[in-house]
Design a protein around this motif. Structure first.
Motif, PDB file in Angstrom:
ATOM      1  N   VAL A   1       0.742  -1.142   0.005  1.00  0.00           N
ATOM      2  CA  VAL A   1       0.083   0.147   0.116  1.00  0.00           C
ATOM      3  C   VAL A   1       0.767   1.212  -0.006  1.00  0.00           C
ATOM      4  CG1 VAL A   1      -1.714   1.302   1.153  1.00  0.00           C
ATOM      5  CG2 VAL A   1      -1.804  -1.035   1.169  1.00  0.00           C
TER       6      VAL A   1
ATOM      7  N   ASP B   1      -1.002   4.461  -0.567  1.00  0.00           N
ATOM      8  CA  ASP B   1      -2.029   5.369  -0.007  1.00  0.00           C
ATOM      9  C   ASP B   1      -2.936   4.703  -0.116  1.00  0.00           C
ATOM     10  OD1 ASP B   1      -0.355   8.026   0.213  1.00  0.00           O
ATOM     11  OD2 ASP B   1      -0.322   8.117  -2.002  1.00  0.00           O
ATOM     12  N   GLY B   2      -3.998   4.807   0.854  1.00  0.00           N
ATOM     13  CA  GLY B   2      -5.144   4.256   1.175  1.00  0.00           C
ATOM     14  C   GLY B   2      -5.150   2.997   2.114  1.00  0.00           C
ATOM     15  N   CYS B   3      -5.929   1.698   1.752  1.00  0.00           N
ATOM     16  CA  CYS B   3      -5.854   1.009   2.816  1.00  0.00           C
ATOM     17  C   CYS B   3      -6.383  -0.259   2.203  1.00  0.00           C
ATOM     18  CB  CYS B   3      -6.335   1.254   4.061  1.00  0.00           C
ATOM     19  SG  CYS B   3      -8.300   1.386   3.924  1.00  0.00           S
TER      20      CYS B   3
ATOM     21  N   THR C   1      -9.902  -3.273  -1.267  1.00  0.00           N
ATOM     22  CA  THR C   1      -9.448  -1.842  -1.020  1.00  0.00           C
ATOM     23  C   THR C   1     -10.638  -1.390   0.250  1.00  0.00           C
ATOM     24  OG1 THR C   1     -10.574  -1.233  -2.966  1.00  0.00           O
ATOM     25  CG2 THR C   1      -8.165  -1.629  -2.910  1.00  0.00           C
TER      26      THR C   1
ATOM     27  N   SER D   1     -10.623   1.938   0.727  1.00  0.00           N
ATOM     28  CA  SER D   1     -10.809   3.315   0.048  1.00  0.00           C
ATOM     29  C   SER D   1     -10.057   3.495  -1.135  1.00  0.00           C
ATOM     30  CB  SER D   1     -10.252   4.481   1.127  1.00  0.00           C
ATOM     31  OG  SER D   1      -8.776   4.223   1.342  1.00  0.00           O
ATOM     32  N   ASP D   2     -10.481   4.563  -1.856  1.00  0.00           N
ATOM     33  CA  ASP D   2      -9.518   4.483  -2.999  1.00  0.00           C
ATOM     34  C   ASP D   2      -7.855   4.388  -2.843  1.00  0.00           C
ATOM     35  OD1 ASP D   2     -11.878   5.038  -4.561  1.00  0.00           O
ATOM     36  OD2 ASP D   2     -11.468   7.241  -4.675  1.00  0.00           O
ATOM     37  N   THR D   3      -7.201   3.584  -3.271  1.00  0.00           N
ATOM     38  CA  THR D   3      -6.113   3.049  -3.073  1.00  0.00           C
ATOM     39  C   THR D   3      -5.064   2.980  -4.093  1.00  0.00           C
ATOM     40  OG1 THR D   3      -6.903   1.851  -1.049  1.00  0.00           O
ATOM     41  CG2 THR D   3      -4.588   1.267  -1.745  1.00  0.00           C
TER      42      THR D   3
ATOM     43  N   LEU E   1      -1.484   1.379  -4.696  1.00  0.00           N
ATOM     44  CA  LEU E   1      -0.708   0.212  -4.415  1.00  0.00           C
ATOM     45  C   LEU E   1       0.105  -0.185  -5.578  1.00  0.00           C
ATOM     46  CD1 LEU E   1      -2.253  -2.254  -6.038  1.00  0.00           C
ATOM     47  CD2 LEU E   1      -4.006  -2.072  -4.174  1.00  0.00           C
TER      48      LEU E   1
END
Length: 552
Positions: A59, A61-63, A104, A106-108, A110
């Motif tokens: 990851v 950004d995001g999760c 995901t 959120s919007d991620t 990766l």
């Protein structure tokens, strides 16, 4: 299965930074070169339970949410990976079906790393690889301790089939929850709710609520995806038959040296050593290590280097009339290999007693692990045998049972058991050694309830005991070879001489070129974990010489 206490130092809860580590920016910069960067919308499913050979995700950004499906049919999120964290556990190294789902949250943004590139990452960046390996092992421990991603096993805890299925799940590191129908009211309600009769137990309840009624071990392995799909047309460089210490060592060294390695194991990694509660005289582990833990680490190590682990696949025979050799499996399929390592080990012999089979699996055991210790807690137990396995079992059981009675036919233990175990047995007030004695009485109802023995001095003893641990002698697992190799009079594989009686370049070579034997199955071997590991590692040199002979 309960989540371990916060006070347990081995709990993944207390090692959270190692279980769910954050890579620093420098490590992250190196990692991204092994994959492809993607931007993925929220709610996108990245992998599902039952998938094989899934990608590794890092990851940026995001999760990413890791979840299983609850009893209400809705997702149960139990882990969230944030920036600079990664997905996966030990099944990422294997071709087994995974046990959890990932999406995901959120919007991620990766990085997706495919399985081939993931192996290159682990081997090419050893500092990152070490962090990943430790995290994966701890995550599997966490799944086992919490039961997340696993199955429910319902039945009488003392019944032979419940013990069989439970042992298979434990030894293969598969999460499960046990509901004992003898004492658990919820278990009985669950059985009634599924419209089952107690006679149909044990049953395995899958996460999607499907029920398997007393499955065979191979049926359960197939359903859970523990077995892998084998290609009968593919020719492996080497096939290792048996995943005890010798077989696992051969697999680690063969795979790490670039050989296409297949391991075939009928039950679970570890062999006889895998059932040892604690091995204290193995080099490098001053506080000891359980056989299962040692086998589990070795299995992951072999898979890390690319070895294919086919668990719950028994070899029934070998076509040795042609080369490459073809191994015939219990499901009717076959696989081919240019070289074969026989590491099928040996099994404990059975007692010659009229009621023996009646109580086998229902009071008579061949291993003394935490599972068996739970079954006989607070009771008297009997251990038959004078070797290290019997000694380890007695010392381990003495912590939880009322009393341990050790029976041997000889005059003592000194000739057959390591001194450290002999001394502990002598000093323990909960262990009594009975020399020159043999079992002569077994009795009970559905389960073993009473054990008796007779000694050469004419004394006879009867005690109330629901557990008898039999650890005597050894019989080699060589019936499947069916005339392909020369065996000694006890059935162990002869090595070091070819079919014409001449010495071979390797002490592990058999009378059939390209077939080697290591560990307990080999005639004249030393029955110790360390020697088996040594033989498994050294034999790889001989395999290389066979596969790539030097020009004359």
């Amino acid at each position: 299965m309960a989540i371990p206490s916060e006070n347990d130092p081995s709990s993944p809860t207390n090692r959270r930074e190692q279980t769910f580590p954050h890579l620093n920016e420098e490590m992250a910069a190196r990692l991204v070169k092994y994959g492809v960067e993607e931007v993925v919308p929220a709610g996108t499913v990245l992998f599902r339970r039952g998938d094989r050979r899934i990608d590794y995700f890092f990851v940026i950004d995001g999760c990413i949410e890791i979840y299983d499906i609850g009893e209400d049919g809705h997702p149960n999120v139990f882990t969230v990976h944030g920036p600079n964290q990664f997905t996966g556990e030990v099944d990422l190294f294997s071709e087994r079906q995974i046990m959890v789902n990932g999406r995901t949250g959120s919007d991620t943004r990766l990085v997706r790393v495919d399985p081939s590139s993931f192996r290159k990452l682990v081997s090419g960046e050893p500092d990152i690889g070490e962090i990943i390996m430790r995290a994966f092992i701890l995550r599997r421990v966490g799944l086992i301790q919490s039961g997340q991603g696993g199955v429910t096993l319902a039945g009488s805890a003392h019944a032979a089939d419940t013990v069989r299925l439970r042992s298979f799940l434990i030894r293969n590191g598969y999460p499960y929850r046990l509901l004992d129908t003898d004492i658990d009211e919820d278990a009985r309600h669950l059985i009634d709710g599924f419209g089952l009769h107690p006679s149909e137990c044990p049953v395995v309840i899958m996460p999607d609520r499907r029920v398997m009624r007393c499955p065979t071990t191979s049926e359960l392995a197939d359903e859970l995806g523990i077995t892998i799909v084998l290609d009968s047309d593919h020719v492996h460089d080497v096939a290792v038959i048996g995943a005890g210490p010798a077989g696992l060592a051969a697999a680690v060294y063969a795979a790490s040296e670039g050989l296409d390695t297949l391991v075939l194991e009928a039950l679970a990694p570890g062999g006889q050593a895998g059932t040892s509660s604690k091995i204290e005289n193995y080099l490098g582990f001053p506080t000891g290590i359980s056989g299962q833990a040692l086998a589990g680490r070795a299995q992951v190590q072999a898979m890390k280097f690319g070895a294919h682990m086919a668990i719950a696949r028994s070899v029934q025979g070998m076509d040795c009339s042609r080369h490459p050799y073809r191994l015939l499996l219990d499901d009717g399929t076959s696989v081919a290999a240019r070289a074969v390592v026989v590491a099928t080990g040996a099994r404990y012999r059975k007692l010659d007693h009229v009621d023996y089979e009646r109580f086998e699996g229902q009071g008579i055991h061949y291993a003394a692990t935490a599972m068996e210790a739970t079954l006989c807690a607070g009771e008297d137990v009997v251990v038959v045998g004078g070797g290290n396995s019997a000694g380890q079992a007695a010392v381990f059981l003495a912590r939880t049972v009322a009393h341990v009675h050790i029976l041997v036919r000889g005059d003592g233990l000194a000739a057959t058991m390591s001194d450290y175990l002999v001394q502990r047995i002598a000093q323990s007030p909960r262990i009594t050694l009975h020399t020159r004695c043999q079992i002569d009485h077994l009795d009970g109802d559905a389960y073993l309830r009473e054990v008796g023995w007779k000694c050469v001095d004419g004394t006879q003893t009867r005690i109330k005991a629901g557990s008898l641990f039999v650890m005597i002698g050894a019989e080699p697992n060589t019936a499947w070879l069916d005339g392909c190799l020369d065996l000694d009079r006890k059935g162990f594989v002869l090595t070091g001489r070819d079919a014409d009686g001449y010495a071979t370049p390797s002490p592990f070579a058999t009378t059939l070129r390209g077939v080697f034997a290591v560990g307990d199955v080999r005639s004249g071997s030393i029955k110790r974990v360390a020697s088996s590991v040594g033989e498994g590692s050294v034999v790889v040199q001989a395999i290389h010489r066979f596969l790539s002979p030097s020009p004359v």
